[in-house]
Write an enzyme that holds these catalytic residues in place. Sequence first.
Site: not given
Ligand SMILES: C[S@@+](CC[C@H](N)C(=O)[O-])C[C@H]1O[C@@H](n2cnc3c(N)ncnc32)[C@H](O)[C@@H]1O
Length: 212
Positions: A119, A155, A70, A194-195
């Site tokens: 993301d 999603d 993260e 998120y799910e």
């Molecule tokens: C939309 S959130 C989903 C979090 C979790 N996996 C969930 O499903 O609830 C995406 C997370 O990925 C992290 N993230 C995005 N790109 C990343 C990267 N290159 N390396 C590490 N973390 C990353 C973001 O900071 C964010 O907390």
Amino acid sequence: MRLRKKPWIEEAMQDLKGEYVLMHDLENYKGRWQELFPGKRLCLEIGCGKGRFIIGMAELHPEKAFIGVETQHDIAYYPGKTAKENKMDNIKVICANAEHMEDWFEPGEIKELYLNFSDPWPKARHAKRRLTHRNFLAKYQRLLGKGGHLRFKTDNRALFDFSVEEFKEFGLEIIALSYDLHNSDYDNEVQTEYERKFSSLGTPINFCEVVF
Ligand SMILES: C[S@@+](CC[C@H](N)C(=O)[O-])C[C@H]1O[C@@H](n2cnc3c(N)ncnc32)[C@H](O)[C@@H]1O
């Protein structure tokens, strides 16, 4: 995921650093992860957020170890804190950008890879930032070696369609695919933050599993 800056987190992180949250000298761990988790199968989640998934999976599977990556400090703190409070011996959080993962792991060191609600980077010019872009798939291939599994949930249908195309173009074998995971026969042991949020709003969850 964006959180309001919480100044106390930097201080609280001091308690977790080096033990549950790793953020410095990560290259020193390369090839040594199995020593940290003797006898356990090594699994990685990239973008673990507040860690609901890795914590839940680690509780269900003491035979496996879960490493979450993260990039945001204010978020990486939470899985580290939960792991410490519960004295879990099969969790570590890497607080860094996964782009550099090949500096931290030897080829073949990870057996299972999870991407949950990554993301979406919707603009075409940002496609290379998507964690399922073929440039990332090439890194995962080295990380997992032949026979490694990648499981992906989202999603976001546009990201899902893009990802499935990338998997096919890359020549990966698709062994599971659903546009509505919660109404499918596939196992879904732990729901992520998120799910839970999106499915409570009625959004179907897309799921794909591929083998390298
Ligand atoms: C939309 S959130 C989903 C979090 C979790 N996996 C969930 O499903 O609830 C995406 C997370 O990925 C992290 N993230 C995005 N790109 C990343 C990267 N290159 N390396 C590490 N973390 C990353 C973001 O900071 C964010 O907390």
